[in-house]
Scaffold this motif. Structure first.
Motif, PDB file in Angstrom:
ATOM      1  N   TYR A  79      49.243  12.558  46.649  1.00 41.90           N
ATOM      2  CA  TYR A  79      49.806  12.062  45.400  1.00 41.90           C
ATOM      3  C   TYR A  79      48.770  12.136  44.273  1.00 41.90           C
ATOM      4  O   TYR A  79      47.563  12.111  44.517  1.00 41.90           O
ATOM      5  N   LEU A  80      49.292  12.195  43.072  1.00 37.39           N
ATOM      6  CA  LEU A  80      48.436  12.068  41.900  1.00 37.39           C
ATOM      7  C   LEU A  80      49.128  11.123  40.934  1.00 37.39           C
ATOM      8  O   LEU A  80      50.147  11.473  40.329  1.00 37.39           O
ATOM      9  N   GLN A  81      48.589   9.920  40.843  1.00 36.16           N
ATOM     10  CA  GLN A  81      49.096   8.952  39.879  1.00 36.16           C
ATOM     11  C   GLN A  81      48.386   9.191  38.552  1.00 36.16           C
ATOM     12  O   GLN A  81      47.157   9.155  38.490  1.00 36.16           O
ATOM     13  N   MET A  82      49.168   9.410  37.516  1.00 27.99           N
ATOM     14  CA  MET A  82      48.606   9.719  36.202  1.00 27.99           C
ATOM     15  C   MET A  82      49.073   8.658  35.215  1.00 27.99           C
ATOM     16  O   MET A  82      50.281   8.518  34.979  1.00 27.99           O
ATOM     17  N   ASN A  83      48.132   7.920  34.678  1.00 27.12           N
ATOM     18  CA  ASN A  83      48.439   6.856  33.722  1.00 27.12           C
ATOM     19  C   ASN A  83      47.835   7.174  32.368  1.00 27.12           C
ATOM     20  O   ASN A  83      46.931   8.003  32.249  1.00 27.12           O
ATOM     21  N   ASN A  84      48.350   6.528  31.357  1.00 26.77           N
ATOM     22  CA  ASN A  84      47.854   6.711  29.996  1.00 26.77           C
ATOM     23  C   ASN A  84      47.747   8.203  29.661  1.00 26.77           C
ATOM     24  O   ASN A  84      46.703   8.679  29.188  1.00 26.77           O
ATOM     25  N   LEU A  85      48.808   8.896  29.895  1.00 32.68           N
ATOM     26  CA  LEU A  85      48.795  10.343  29.693  1.00 32.68           C
ATOM     27  C   LEU A  85      48.610  10.710  28.238  1.00 32.68           C
ATOM     28  O   LEU A  85      49.089  10.016  27.326  1.00 32.68           O
ATOM     29  N   LYS A  86      47.923  11.832  28.032  1.00 31.55           N
ATOM     30  CA  LYS A  86      47.609  12.330  26.700  1.00 31.55           C
ATOM     31  C   LYS A  86      48.180  13.736  26.539  1.00 31.55           C
ATOM     32  O   LYS A  86      48.356  14.448  27.535  1.00 31.55           O
ATOM     33  N   PRO A  87      48.444  14.152  25.318  1.00 31.17           N
ATOM     34  CA  PRO A  87      48.965  15.509  25.121  1.00 31.17           C
ATOM     35  C   PRO A  87      48.096  16.588  25.766  1.00 31.17           C
ATOM     36  O   PRO A  87      48.627  17.597  26.246  1.00 31.17           O
ATOM     37  N   GLN A  88      46.795  16.375  25.817  1.00 29.75           N
ATOM     38  CA  GLN A  88      45.912  17.373  26.422  1.00 29.75           C
ATOM     39  C   GLN A  88      46.024  17.420  27.942  1.00 29.75           C
ATOM     40  O   GLN A  88      45.406  18.277  28.594  1.00 29.75           O
ATOM     41  N   ASP A  89      46.778  16.519  28.542  1.00 30.99           N
ATOM     42  CA  ASP A  89      47.053  16.589  29.976  1.00 30.99           C
ATOM     43  C   ASP A  89      48.208  17.542  30.286  1.00 30.99           C
ATOM     44  O   ASP A  89      48.500  17.809  31.451  1.00 30.99           O
ATOM     45  N   THR A  90      48.869  18.022  29.248  1.00 31.02           N
ATOM     46  CA  THR A  90      49.966  18.959  29.441  1.00 31.02           C
ATOM     47  C   THR A  90      49.476  20.208  30.149  1.00 31.02           C
ATOM     48  O   THR A  90      48.520  20.848  29.705  1.00 31.02           O
ATOM     49  N   ALA A  91      50.104  20.534  31.269  1.00 30.80           N
ATOM     50  CA  ALA A  91      49.684  21.669  32.085  1.00 30.80           C
ATOM     51  C   ALA A  91      50.652  21.826  33.253  1.00 30.80           C
ATOM     52  O   ALA A  91      51.490  20.957  33.489  1.00 30.80           O
ATOM     53  N   VAL A  92      50.494  22.918  33.953  1.00 32.40           N
ATOM     54  CA  VAL A  92      51.142  23.045  35.256  1.00 32.40           C
ATOM     55  C   VAL A  92      50.149  22.504  36.283  1.00 32.40           C
ATOM     56  O   VAL A  92      48.980  22.908  36.298  1.00 32.40           O
ATOM     57  N   TYR A  93      50.624  21.611  37.116  1.00 32.15           N
ATOM     58  CA  TYR A  93      49.772  20.984  38.121  1.00 32.15           C
ATOM     59  C   TYR A  93      50.085  21.581  39.494  1.00 32.15           C
ATOM     60  O   TYR A  93      51.258  21.688  39.888  1.00 32.15           O
ATOM     61  N   TYR A  94      49.016  21.942  40.199  1.00 29.42           N
ATOM     62  CA  TYR A  94      49.144  22.584  41.501  1.00 29.42           C
ATOM     63  C   TYR A  94      48.455  21.752  42.580  1.00 29.42           C
ATOM     64  O   TYR A  94      47.326  21.264  42.387  1.00 29.42           O
TER      65      TYR A  94
END
Length: 120
Positions: A79-94
């Motif tokens: 799992y990858l819990q992602m909090n406080n997301l920012k526009p620069q986190d936009t991506a395809v995650y693999y």
């Protein structure tokens, strides 16, 4: 045959949260190091979070304190819990699964990727 299937991506507003899941089949899960990579078009794929072969965790500096990688060996899930997301986190995650044999990479598997878009 080893297969990795990601899920959980989507569109989220800045400051929001998402939890990515990676289901692993066909492998003795506990034998592998696991990681979440991400890639933006035109840029190299980068490691966002990872379990090392010793079980320690590493994070990209820009996600430290916001992302948490975890695994459930009994369920063959990462799992990858992602909090406080920012526009620069936009991506395809693999999701990535790999094993080293005598220090040499001998198995390397990838999921199909899941899109994460952070935008208002």
């Amino acid at each position: 045959q080893v297969q990795l299937v990601e899920s959980g991506g989507g569109l989220v507003q800045p400051g929001g949260s998402l939890k990515l899941s990676c289901a692993v089949s066909g492998a003795i899960f506990s034998m592998y190091a696991m990681a979440w990579y991400r890639q933006v078009p035109g840029k190299q794929r980068e490691v966002a979070a990872a379990f090392t072969t010793t079980g320690a965790t590493n994070y990209l500096d820009s996600v430290k304190g916001r992302f948490t990688i975890s695994r459930d060996n009994a369920k063959n899930m990462v799992y990858l819990q992602m909090n406080n997301l920012k526009p620069q986190d936009t991506a395809v995650y693999y999701c990535n699964l790999r094993r080293y044999c005598s220090g040499v990479l001998c198995e390397d598997y990838w999921g199909q990727g899941t899109q994460v878009t952070v935008s208002s």
